[in-house]
Write a protein that holds these residues in place. Structure first.
Motif, short mmCIF file in Angstrom:
data_model
loop_
_atom_site.label_atom_id
_atom_site.label_comp_id
_atom_site.label_asym_id
_atom_site.label_seq_id
_atom_site.Cartn_x
_atom_site.Cartn_y
_atom_site.Cartn_z
N CYS A 374 27.68 34.47 49.93
CA CYS A 374 27.16 35.20 48.78
C CYS A 374 27.13 36.71 49.04
O CYS A 374 27.44 37.51 48.15
CB CYS A 374 25.76 34.70 48.44
N LEU A 375 26.76 37.10 50.25
CA LEU A 375 26.72 38.51 50.58
C LEU A 375 28.13 39.10 50.60
O LEU A 375 28.35 40.24 50.15
CB LEU A 375 26.04 38.71 51.94
N HIS A 376 29.09 38.34 51.08
CA HIS A 376 30.49 38.76 51.07
C HIS A 376 30.97 38.97 49.63
O HIS A 376 31.60 39.99 49.30
CB HIS A 376 31.33 37.70 51.79
N ILE A 377 30.67 38.00 48.76
CA ILE A 377 31.06 38.11 47.35
C ILE A 377 30.40 39.33 46.71
O ILE A 377 31.03 40.07 45.93
CB ILE A 377 30.67 36.82 46.59
N CYS A 378 29.13 39.53 47.03
CA CYS A 378 28.39 40.68 46.48
C CYS A 378 29.11 41.98 46.82
O CYS A 378 29.32 42.83 45.95
CB CYS A 378 26.98 40.68 47.04
N LEU A 379 29.50 42.18 48.09
CA LEU A 379 30.14 43.42 48.51
C LEU A 379 31.53 43.58 47.89
O LEU A 379 31.98 44.70 47.62
CB LEU A 379 30.24 43.47 50.03
N LEU A 380 32.20 42.48 47.62
CA LEU A 380 33.48 42.55 46.92
C LEU A 380 33.29 42.99 45.46
O LEU A 380 34.10 43.74 44.91
CB LEU A 380 34.19 41.19 46.95
N CYS A 381 32.20 42.51 44.83
CA CYS A 381 31.97 42.80 43.41
C CYS A 381 31.57 44.26 43.16
O CYS A 381 31.80 44.78 42.06
CB CYS A 381 30.87 41.89 42.86
N ILE A 382 30.96 44.90 44.17
CA ILE A 382 30.45 46.26 43.93
C ILE A 382 31.34 47.34 44.54
O ILE A 382 30.92 48.48 44.74
CB ILE A 382 29.00 46.42 44.45
N GLN A 383 32.59 46.98 44.83
CA GLN A 383 33.52 48.00 45.32
C GLN A 383 33.79 49.05 44.24
O GLN A 383 33.73 48.76 43.05
CB GLN A 383 34.83 47.34 45.76
N GLU A 384 34.10 50.24 44.69
CA GLU A 384 34.26 51.35 43.76
C GLU A 384 35.46 51.17 42.84
O GLU A 384 35.38 51.42 41.64
CB GLU A 384 34.40 52.66 44.54
N ASP A 385 36.57 50.73 43.38
CA ASP A 385 37.79 50.55 42.59
C ASP A 385 37.70 49.24 41.81
O ASP A 385 37.65 48.16 42.41
CB ASP A 385 39.01 50.54 43.51
N PRO A 386 37.72 49.27 40.47
CA PRO A 386 37.61 48.03 39.69
C PRO A 386 38.73 47.03 40.01
O PRO A 386 38.51 45.82 39.95
CB PRO A 386 37.69 48.51 38.24
N ALA A 387 39.91 47.55 40.34
CA ALA A 387 41.03 46.65 40.62
C ALA A 387 40.79 45.80 41.86
O ALA A 387 41.38 44.71 41.99
CB ALA A 387 42.32 47.46 40.78
N LEU A 388 39.94 46.26 42.77
CA LEU A 388 39.65 45.51 44.00
C LEU A 388 38.56 44.46 43.79
O LEU A 388 38.39 43.58 44.65
CB LEU A 388 39.24 46.47 45.12
N ARG A 389 37.84 44.56 42.70
CA ARG A 389 36.79 43.57 42.45
C ARG A 389 37.41 42.26 41.97
O ARG A 389 38.38 42.26 41.23
CB ARG A 389 35.82 44.09 41.38
N PRO A 390 36.83 41.13 42.37
CA PRO A 390 37.36 39.84 41.90
C PRO A 390 37.01 39.59 40.44
O PRO A 390 36.11 40.22 39.88
CB PRO A 390 36.66 38.83 42.81
N THR A 391 37.73 38.67 39.83
CA THR A 391 37.35 38.21 38.49
C THR A 391 36.24 37.17 38.64
O THR A 391 35.99 36.65 39.73
CB THR A 391 38.55 37.57 37.78
N MET A 392 35.60 36.83 37.53
CA MET A 392 34.55 35.81 37.59
C MET A 392 35.15 34.44 37.89
O MET A 392 34.48 33.58 38.45
CB MET A 392 33.76 35.77 36.27
N THR A 393 36.40 34.24 37.54
CA THR A 393 37.07 32.98 37.91
C THR A 393 37.12 32.84 39.43
O THR A 393 36.78 31.79 40.00
CB THR A 393 38.50 32.95 37.34
N THR A 394 37.51 33.93 40.10
CA THR A 394 37.57 33.91 41.56
C THR A 394 36.18 33.78 42.17
O THR A 394 35.99 33.08 43.18
CB THR A 394 38.25 35.19 42.06
N VAL A 395 35.19 34.44 41.56
CA VAL A 395 33.82 34.36 42.07
C VAL A 395 33.32 32.92 42.04
O VAL A 395 32.74 32.42 43.03
CB VAL A 395 32.89 35.28 41.24
N VAL A 396 33.56 32.23 40.94
CA VAL A 396 33.10 30.84 40.82
C VAL A 396 33.81 29.97 41.85
O VAL A 396 33.20 29.08 42.48
CB VAL A 396 33.33 30.32 39.39
#
Length: 446
Positions: A374-396
């Motif tokens: 969960c902490l790993h996912i959190c840090l991926l979601c709050i990256q500065e570049d939107p293109a680097l953030r996962p989609t909610m499909t990937t998060v699930v």
């Protein structure tokens, strides 16, 4: 007897058993001795002449006048009632049409109809909430107050009463009605109806008994009720409903105000997302939009939205990442030990001590693998570049499977090294800093 009278004489008499007759040429009787004749009876008054029979035209005219009077007596009141009903229908239709146009122009969905069936009478809501009594008050926010109530059929409700000073104006009010009425998911608060009378703007929801997530999470004692399995259940429920909004619903919805206070908990502590006043509809192939009106909550806003008015599904992903961090740590997204909290979590992750950010109240119930994931996912979601953030499909997928190896995260947006308030060298532009819950933002022109 007359035949027996003597003929040719000047007088004579005839006597029989039943009659006596005498005639002479001179008076032979005593006139005074003769009884006066009985008075003749009075003539009867003449019978009234029968009324003349009216001509056919006269009879027809009389009946016609009566029919006209009856028709007027029936038509005038009935016409008045019909006019009154027409006026009422026009008013209600005008309200419903205005609300309908808000979403129809954006979505083009032919199946969307007016929401007149969702309207409540103000009097019903007043009685249900005991006239918005203080005893029925559940909470208060920037939009106004929330009251508990009970409808005549016994159903419990929650009524959001927007204040005149509310940041949520008419457009947001209509937007929320039309959006929530069309969305169906177990992790969404169900809208039962609304009321728009005079200065009152009311939203009627299903009653969710356990208040909001922040009520538990940020209270030192109440957050002990949220052990790790329960927190993980809440995290997964929020992720699943965000996937529904972005990909699986009939409309693609960007919430734009995802935060702890907008996550309600039902009787089984299932999360339910509320408050769609700021939400926006995207076309199927639309990925981004711009606005000059920044709405939402600082601390949960993505940098591209807070600084440039650019929002997308990745803006919601950023807000989900901040929300996930708060659930893991049991703290608000603010400064912690003289450091912005997301930056503190990043530093602990980078230094190999990620569990240092864990809420101490769940150390006896947490799963190390789940917390780290969960902490790993959190840090991926709050990256500065939107293109680097996962989609909610990937998060699930990452939340539900251990077989997926997520990429290494980069530094979060708004990451600040607090030594002299100098920006991290990898941060390319000035970012908003949150100090004591206030936003100090350096905006760039567009």
């Amino acid at each position: 007897m007359i035949s027996n009278l003597p003929k040719g004489r000047q007088g004579g008499r005839s006597f029989t058993l039943s009659c006596s007759v005498r005639f002479e040429v001179y008076p032979f009787y005593n006139a005074s001795g003769v009884a006066a004749p009985a008075p003749s009876p009075s003539p009867l008054p003449p019978a009234p002449a029968p009324a003349p029979t009216p001509a056919p035209e006269t009879r027809s005219k009389g009946r016609s006048n009566k029919s006209i009077v009856i028709a007027i007596a029936i038509t005038v009141p009935l016409g008045g009632v019909m006019v009154l009903l027409s006026l009422i229908c026009c008013i209600l239709r005008r309200k419903g049409k205005k609300m309908y146009e808000v979403i129809k122009g954006k979505s083009g969905a032919k199946e969307l109809t007016t929401v007149e069936s969702l309207q409540f009478d103000l009097a019903i809501i007043q009685v249900a909430t005991n006239y918005f009594s203080h005893e029925n008050k559940l909470g208060e926010g920037g939009f106004g107050e929330v009251f508990q109530g009970r409808l005549p059929n016994g159903q419990q409700i929650a009524v959001k009463r927007l204040s005149q000073r509310s940041k949520q104006g008419d457009e947001e009010f209509k937007n929320e009605i039309l959006l929530v009425a069309k969305l169906q998911h177990r992790n969404l608060v169900r809208l039962l109806g609304f009321c728009l009378e005079g200065d009152e703007k009311l939203l009627v929801y299903e009653f969710v008994p356990n208040k909001s997530l922040d009520y538990f999470l940020f209270d030192p004692n109440k957050r002990r009720q949220l052990d790790w399995p329960l927190r993980y259940k809440i995290i997964f429920g929020i992720a699943r409903v965000m996937l529904y909004l972005h990909e699986d619903s009939r409309l693609r919805i960007i919430h734009r105000d995802l935060k702890c206070s907008n996550i309600l908990l039902d009787s089984e502590m299932n999360p339910k997302i509320a408050d769609f006043g700021m939400a926006r509809i995207f076309e199927v192939d639309q990925t981004q939009a711009n606005t000059n009106r920044i709405v939402g909550t600082y601390g949960y806003m993505s940098p591209e939205y807070a600084m440039h008015g650019e929002f997308s599904m990745k803006s919601d992903v950023y807000s989900f990442g901040i929300l996930l961090l708060e659930i893991i740590c049991g703290k608000k997204n603010n400064f912690y030990q003289d450091e912005y909290f997301a930056g503190y979590a990043w530093n602990q992750w980078r230094d190999g001590t990620p569990l240092a950010v864990l809420d101490p109240t769940i150390v006896d119930s947490y799963s190390r693998d789940e917390v780290l994931r969960c902490l790993h996912i959190c840090l991926l979601c709050i990256q500065e570049d939107p293109a680097l953030r996962p989609t909610m499909t990937t998060v699930v997928l990452m939340l539900s499977s251990n077989s997926i190896n997520p990429p290494a995260p980069q530094h979060p947006a708004f990451f600040v090294q607090m030594k002299g308030l100098e920006l991290d060298q990898s941060t390319k532009r000035t970012m908003p800093l949150l100090i004591n819950g206030m936003s100090l933002t350096d905006f760039f022109p567009r």
